[in-house]
Design an enzyme around this catalytic site. Sequence first.
Site, mmCIF file in Angstrom:
data_model
loop_
_atom_site.group_PDB
_atom_site.id
_atom_site.type_symbol
_atom_site.label_atom_id
_atom_site.label_comp_id
_atom_site.label_asym_id
_atom_site.label_seq_id
_atom_site.Cartn_x
_atom_site.Cartn_y
_atom_site.Cartn_z
ATOM 1 N N LEU A 48 63.810 14.236 19.480
ATOM 2 C CA LEU A 48 62.483 14.292 20.097
ATOM 3 C C LEU A 48 61.487 13.377 19.393
ATOM 4 O O LEU A 48 60.478 12.993 19.988
ATOM 5 C CB LEU A 48 61.968 15.738 20.094
ATOM 6 C CG LEU A 48 62.852 16.736 20.852
ATOM 7 C CD1 LEU A 48 62.344 18.156 20.657
ATOM 8 C CD2 LEU A 48 62.905 16.393 22.340
ATOM 9 N N ILE B 280 62.660 23.418 17.884
ATOM 10 C CA ILE B 280 62.155 23.624 19.246
ATOM 11 C C ILE B 280 62.872 24.784 19.944
ATOM 12 O O ILE B 280 62.302 25.463 20.792
ATOM 13 C CB ILE B 280 62.219 22.325 20.067
ATOM 14 C CG1 ILE B 280 61.521 22.500 21.406
ATOM 15 C CG2 ILE B 280 63.645 21.881 20.301
ATOM 16 C CD1 ILE B 280 60.717 21.338 21.831
ATOM 17 N N ALA C 109 68.951 17.437 16.237
ATOM 18 C CA ALA C 109 69.092 16.021 15.857
ATOM 19 C C ALA C 109 69.475 15.894 14.391
ATOM 20 O O ALA C 109 70.414 15.171 14.039
ATOM 21 C CB ALA C 109 67.784 15.277 16.136
ATOM 22 N N GLY D 169 65.698 19.542 10.494
ATOM 23 C CA GLY D 169 66.996 20.190 10.662
ATOM 24 C C GLY D 169 67.120 20.898 11.989
ATOM 25 O O GLY D 169 67.636 22.011 12.076
ATOM 26 N N LYS E 182 80.808 23.764 31.545
ATOM 27 C CA LYS E 182 79.920 23.188 32.561
ATOM 28 C C LYS E 182 80.658 22.070 33.288
ATOM 29 O O LYS E 182 81.094 21.101 32.657
ATOM 30 C CB LYS E 182 78.661 22.644 31.878
ATOM 31 C CG LYS E 182 77.741 21.893 32.821
ATOM 32 C CD LYS E 182 76.496 21.378 32.128
ATOM 33 C CE LYS E 182 75.718 20.463 33.066
ATOM 34 N NZ LYS E 182 74.615 19.778 32.386
ATOM 35 N N SER F 49 62.274 22.721 7.231
ATOM 36 C CA SER F 49 61.365 23.803 6.887
ATOM 37 C C SER F 49 61.573 24.965 7.838
ATOM 38 O O SER F 49 61.319 24.851 9.038
ATOM 39 C CB SER F 49 59.923 23.292 6.980
ATOM 40 O OG SER F 49 59.048 24.378 7.082
HETATM 41 C C1 LIG Z 1 61.965 22.600 27.743
HETATM 42 C C2 LIG Z 1 63.080 21.841 27.113
HETATM 43 C C3 LIG Z 1 64.388 22.057 27.534
HETATM 44 C C4 LIG Z 1 65.435 21.317 26.983
HETATM 45 N N1 LIG Z 1 66.699 21.479 27.448
HETATM 46 C C5 LIG Z 1 67.682 20.652 27.022
HETATM 47 C C6 LIG Z 1 68.990 20.728 27.548
HETATM 48 O O1 LIG Z 1 69.311 21.578 28.377
HETATM 49 N N2 LIG Z 1 69.911 19.840 27.107
HETATM 50 C C7 LIG Z 1 69.614 18.891 26.170
HETATM 51 O O2 LIG Z 1 70.480 18.066 25.839
HETATM 52 N N3 LIG Z 1 68.405 18.845 25.605
HETATM 53 C C8 LIG Z 1 67.433 19.684 26.006
HETATM 54 N N4 LIG Z 1 66.200 19.615 25.446
HETATM 55 C C9 LIG Z 1 65.976 18.721 24.318
HETATM 56 C C10 LIG Z 1 66.497 19.358 23.034
HETATM 57 O O3 LIG Z 1 65.852 20.585 22.802
HETATM 58 C C11 LIG Z 1 66.223 18.440 21.859
HETATM 59 O O4 LIG Z 1 66.643 17.136 22.161
HETATM 60 C C12 LIG Z 1 66.997 18.869 20.655
HETATM 61 O O5 LIG Z 1 66.794 20.214 20.385
HETATM 62 C C13 LIG Z 1 66.621 18.059 19.446
HETATM 63 O O6 LIG Z 1 65.408 18.441 18.903
HETATM 64 P P1 LIG Z 1 65.016 17.803 17.515
HETATM 65 O O7 LIG Z 1 66.050 18.141 16.515
HETATM 66 O O8 LIG Z 1 64.695 16.370 17.738
HETATM 67 O O9 LIG Z 1 63.629 18.532 17.176
HETATM 68 P P2 LIG Z 1 63.315 20.027 16.668
HETATM 69 O O10 LIG Z 1 64.279 21.022 17.180
HETATM 70 O O11 LIG Z 1 61.870 20.233 16.968
HETATM 71 O O12 LIG Z 1 63.524 19.958 15.102
HETATM 72 C C14 LIG Z 1 62.552 19.401 14.233
HETATM 73 C C15 LIG Z 1 62.907 19.711 12.803
HETATM 74 O O13 LIG Z 1 61.974 19.064 11.956
HETATM 75 C C16 LIG Z 1 61.509 19.987 11.017
HETATM 76 N N5 LIG Z 1 60.162 19.603 10.609
HETATM 77 C C17 LIG Z 1 59.112 19.215 11.389
HETATM 78 N N6 LIG Z 1 58.040 18.967 10.633
HETATM 79 C C18 LIG Z 1 58.417 19.182 9.363
HETATM 80 C C19 LIG Z 1 57.756 19.112 8.110
HETATM 81 N N7 LIG Z 1 56.458 18.782 8.001
HETATM 82 N N8 LIG Z 1 58.445 19.422 7.002
HETATM 83 C C20 LIG Z 1 59.754 19.792 7.045
HETATM 84 N N9 LIG Z 1 60.434 19.875 8.193
HETATM 85 C C21 LIG Z 1 59.755 19.585 9.325
HETATM 86 C C22 LIG Z 1 61.543 21.333 11.729
HETATM 87 O O14 LIG Z 1 61.534 22.402 10.822
HETATM 88 C C23 LIG Z 1 62.869 21.198 12.456
HETATM 89 O O15 LIG Z 1 63.927 21.521 11.583
HETATM 90 C C24 LIG Z 1 65.153 20.370 25.970
HETATM 91 C C25 LIG Z 1 63.847 20.207 25.498
HETATM 92 C C26 LIG Z 1 62.812 20.925 26.067
HETATM 93 C C27 LIG Z 1 61.409 20.712 25.564
#
Ligand SMILES: Cc1cc2nc3c(=O)[nH]c(=O)nc-3n(C[C@H](O)[C@H](O)[C@H](O)COP(=O)(O)OP(=O)(O)OC[C@H]3O[C@@H](n4cnc5c(N)ncnc54)[C@H](O)[C@@H]3O)c2cc1C
Length: 499
Positions: free
Chosen positions: A333, A46, A17, A14, A79, A40
């Site tokens: 990610l 992140i 993405a 959650g 922006k 969770s």
């Molecule tokens: C340094 C940095 C800067 C960034 N800046 C930008 C930006 O300016 N613009 C942009 O477009 N993007 C940016 N990004 C990318 C952006 O942060 C991510 O693309 C976006 O937040 C999506 O993350 P996510 O949802 O894939 O992963 P996450 O935010 O990591 O979410 C993962 C989810 O999975 C859940 N999870 C994981 N394991 C388990 C488990 N075992 N059981 C239950 N739940 C679990 C977690 O609780 C969480 O809810 C940046 C990334 C980084 C590293």
Amino acid sequence: MQTEQPIRIVIAGGGTAGWMAAAAFARFLDKRFRIILVESEAIGTIGVGEATIPQIRLFNASLGIDENQFIAATQASFKLAIEFVGWTKGGRYMHAFGDVGRENGLLAFQHSWLRGKAEGVAKPLAPYALNNAAALANKFQRGPARTAKLLPEMPYAFHFDAGLYARFLRGLAESGGVERIEGRIVSVARDGENGDVTALKLDGEREVAGDLFLDCTGFRALLLGETLGAGFEAWSELLPCDRAMAVPSERARDFTPYTRATAHGAGWQWRIPLQHRTGNGIVYSSAHLSDDEAAARLLAGLDEKPLDDPRPLRFTAGKRTSFWKHNVIALGLAGGFLEPLESTSIHMIQSAIERVLKLLPGKRVGQVQRDEYDRQTHLEYDRIRDFLVLHYWANDRDEPFWIDRREAALPDSLRHKIELWRASGQIVRGEADLFSEVAWLQVLAGQGIAATGYHPLADAPSHDEIAEYLELIELLNAREVGQMQDHAAFVAQHCAGKA
Ligand SMILES: Cc1cc2nc3c(=O)[nH]c(=O)nc-3n(C[C@H](O)[C@H](O)[C@H](O)COP(=O)(O)OP(=O)(O)OC[C@H]3O[C@@H](n4cnc5c(N)ncnc54)[C@H](O)[C@@H]3O)c2cc1C
């Protein structure tokens, strides 16, 4: 008559993405689908990702989101561009959204500009791009141009608090019928015969069964990577930065409608103004800079007082070798990572959601859909990678990190683009190339790569006509910018968040 069971789509994770997918699926899929999201709070997200590109407006609009409400709820700002500072010695330029100059019949603007440069009557690109001119003046407006019908509407994106955005989308998704389950995924059950994932096993002996699974578990890629063994193609040779540190600082006095990306000796630093704070972060190569040095450099580069300690993040640039295996598709990610230099990650989630919706399988998934999904996603990653590599490669800095970047071998697709530009001033947008010709133009020119030729049709007007043509574009832009509102005043009037 037996009613058919709905197709169960289970979203694991959650973060941005997971909740973007949940909100979009709730909006676009009907009652034949059941959407369940598992996340969770103990693991968390992140927690970075603040800058976007204009396509996010289409996503929000498709969900029926009121823009002012969204801006207030996410403490967002507007922006118009990204400013690149110090990527070449002493240089600064903008990659602004929207048009640069004006096409002249068949002729793309850059050809007339290159001719003007050759004859000493063209300035750098900034005054010919409305967004660039507005950004430099800290101005903003929404809607059609006021002073000249010829001018296009300014495209814009947002800087926002990604945590607040996920919360906002969660509200929409849940009111659209998405079921949220709080819990830690401890293992993944698979069908003994075909290998498909059948259920997520959660702590507390709970199980969430599904037909299609979206892996939104972040860098860990719990389903696609850990369970199904999808490989990871690392791009460390091309994009060697592998660490970041993020720190919020007080709201900027200089509330700019653009992101700033400032190069330093071993990477770059971002500055993103939000309403309630400024987002800052340093991206660097651990082979060239220690974590302590990075933290010190980040804090020394802040415009305002820090509100917290720098938070470290580790990553490897690259992508999964496959984004869809069996009945699992990775989003965000979990699918790969390209550093935030051009703010592309959240957009890539958006385009992946669109692809999934277009190729959505029923209860059975066909290999041909998986292959097409993979083909499109690989192309998207490769094209964005090329654009990022261009920023690093075209530098004239003296530090070892930058010398290495300059000497690195380029992907053939990027080399071709650079050679074409150098020889003829031509820029060709390939299939799945997110960035338009004028985006490439601004970075090619901004990073100091000279074109030695231009289209022969650009020689048709006289010297004076070319000079007048360029001057007119500059004047129209300047006049339009002159009557725009100050960015901070616009936000305060229309979409201020709660302090
Ligand atoms: C340094 C940095 C800067 C960034 N800046 C930008 C930006 O300016 N613009 C942009 O477009 N993007 C940016 N990004 C990318 C952006 O942060 C991510 O693309 C976006 O937040 C999506 O993350 P996510 O949802 O894939 O992963 P996450 O935010 O990591 O979410 C993962 C989810 O999975 C859940 N999870 C994981 N394991 C388990 C488990 N075992 N059981 C239950 N739940 C679990 C977690 O609780 C969480 O809810 C940046 C990334 C980084 C590293």
